[in-house]
Design a protein around this motif. Structure first.
Motif, short mmCIF file in Angstrom:
data_model
loop_
_atom_site.label_atom_id
_atom_site.label_comp_id
_atom_site.label_asym_id
_atom_site.label_seq_id
_atom_site.Cartn_x
_atom_site.Cartn_y
_atom_site.Cartn_z
N PRO A 87 0.81 -1.22 0.00
CA PRO A 87 0.00 0.00 0.00
C PRO A 87 0.85 1.28 0.00
CG PRO A 87 0.19 -0.81 2.23
CD PRO A 87 0.96 -1.79 1.36
N PHE A 88 1.83 1.33 -0.88
CA PHE A 88 2.74 2.47 -0.93
C PHE A 88 2.79 3.02 -2.36
CE2 PHE A 88 4.51 -0.60 2.20
CZ PHE A 88 4.26 0.14 3.36
N PRO A 89 3.16 4.30 -2.50
CA PRO A 89 3.22 4.89 -3.85
C PRO A 89 4.34 4.26 -4.69
CG PRO A 89 3.25 6.59 -2.12
CD PRO A 89 3.47 5.27 -1.44
N ASP A 90 4.25 4.46 -5.98
CA ASP A 90 5.32 4.06 -6.89
C ASP A 90 6.60 4.83 -6.56
OD1 ASP A 90 3.26 2.70 -8.09
OD2 ASP A 90 3.30 3.81 -9.99
N ASN A 91 7.73 4.20 -6.81
CA ASN A 91 9.03 4.88 -6.73
C ASN A 91 9.24 5.59 -5.39
OD1 ASN A 91 9.34 4.18 -9.53
ND2 ASN A 91 8.09 5.97 -10.05
N HIS A 92 8.98 4.88 -4.30
CA HIS A 92 8.92 5.52 -2.98
C HIS A 92 10.12 5.23 -2.09
CE1 HIS A 92 6.67 7.54 0.18
NE2 HIS A 92 6.84 6.53 1.00
N PHE A 93 10.71 4.02 -2.20
CA PHE A 93 11.75 3.59 -1.27
C PHE A 93 13.11 3.49 -1.96
CE2 PHE A 93 7.84 1.85 0.58
CZ PHE A 93 7.95 2.32 1.88
N ASP A 94 14.16 3.84 -1.20
CA ASP A 94 15.53 3.66 -1.67
C ASP A 94 15.98 2.21 -1.55
OD1 ASP A 94 16.48 6.56 -2.10
OD2 ASP A 94 15.64 6.62 -0.08
N ARG A 95 15.51 1.52 -0.52
CA ARG A 95 15.86 0.13 -0.28
C ARG A 95 14.63 -0.62 0.22
NH1 ARG A 95 19.66 2.18 -2.30
NH2 ARG A 95 21.86 2.13 -1.67
N VAL A 96 14.55 -1.89 -0.17
CA VAL A 96 13.59 -2.82 0.43
C VAL A 96 14.37 -4.03 0.90
CG1 VAL A 96 11.58 -4.30 0.09
CG2 VAL A 96 11.66 -2.06 -1.02
N THR A 97 14.18 -4.40 2.15
CA THR A 97 14.81 -5.60 2.70
C THR A 97 13.73 -6.59 3.10
OG1 THR A 97 14.92 -4.61 4.92
CG2 THR A 97 16.87 -4.38 3.52
N MET A 98 14.08 -7.86 3.04
CA MET A 98 13.14 -8.92 3.44
C MET A 98 13.97 -10.10 3.94
SD MET A 98 10.03 -10.47 1.16
CE MET A 98 8.52 -11.04 1.92
#
Length: 250
Positions: A127-138
């Protein structure tokens, strides 16, 4: 991976796709209170080194925005929040309310509040906008996702161009002779410790099975590329018991 006939795997069982999320939720609701203790016991504390390696590969800078998916009790998010500083932002997200609640409590008690948000969300439909985060970790969450392809596509959408995805997950041993030892440990020791510490052997039997059903290193790299990631690499850790996959959004 999901199947065309409307079923998917829950450990070694074949179940309807809609049922997997309910069953996974039950597993993590059951183990949430003892999750951190069990991680230390199961890995002999080595999971901390795996996560430190992930953080180093993330190359976080002050002021960046990070999404930690399936973040559970928040150990990765805590370190990320310190690295991005007060001008940055970390979103700790998990599909499970109990896990997210434990994460919030842990990080508040650690004195981290100003640059962390908490969002209960499904990785397949972020539920986040496009092109929003510098990094995603999982870390140790992708194997529990019903539709991994949908999750990777959703992550790709919310990353900024030039952003980076880092998935730390159990994988396939590559060190000769390690697999039979690892299998014996997983299917005997994990359920025993789960029953002894968390009062739940079945959930840890599922965790052992889910690891075996997760794609191997090369297959997962191909899934990254199919979702649009470039420069995809992986790093085998502890003989391939765990692998860190890294991909970039062009």
């Amino acid at each position: 991976m999901s199947e065309d006939n409307g079923t998917t795997h829950f450990g070694y069982k074949e179940v309807p796709k809609g049922e997997k999320k309910r069953r996974v939720a039950g597993v993590f609701s059951s183990v949430a209170a003892k999750y951190d203790v069990m991680n230390d016991l199961m890995s002999g504390g080595v999971h901390r080194l795996w996560k430190r390696f992930t953080l180093d590969r993330a190359g976080l800078r002050k002021g960046q925005r990070v999404l930690d998916l399936a973040g559970g009790t928040g150990d990765l998010a805590e370190a990320e929040a310190r690295r991005v500083g007060p001008d940055g932002e970390v979103v700790l997200s998990d599909i499970n309310a109990e896990m997210l609640g434990h994460g919030r409590e842990r990080l508040v008690n650690a004195g981290l509040a100003g640059n962390i948000q908490y969002v209960q969300a499904d990785a397949e439909h972020l539920p986040f906008p496009d092109n929003h985060f510098d990094r995603v970790t999982m870390a140790f969450g992708l194997r529990n996702v019903t539709d991994k392809e949908a999750a990777l596509a959703s992550i790709h959408r919310v990353l900024k161009p030039g952003g980076r995805l880092l998935v730390l997950e159990f994988s396939k041993p590559v060190l000769p002779g390690l697999k039979p030892v690892y299998d014996a440990y997983s299917f005997a020791a994990l359920p025993f410790m789960g029953r002894l510490v968390a009062g739940d052997a079945e959930s840890y039997r599922y965790l052992a099975e889910s690891i075996r059903m997760h794609p191997d290193q090369k297959t997962l790299a191909g899934m990254f590329e199919a979702a649009g990631f470039t420069g995809v690499t992986w790093h085998d850790l502890t003989g391939g018991i765990v692998a860190l996959h890294v991909g970039y959004k062009a």
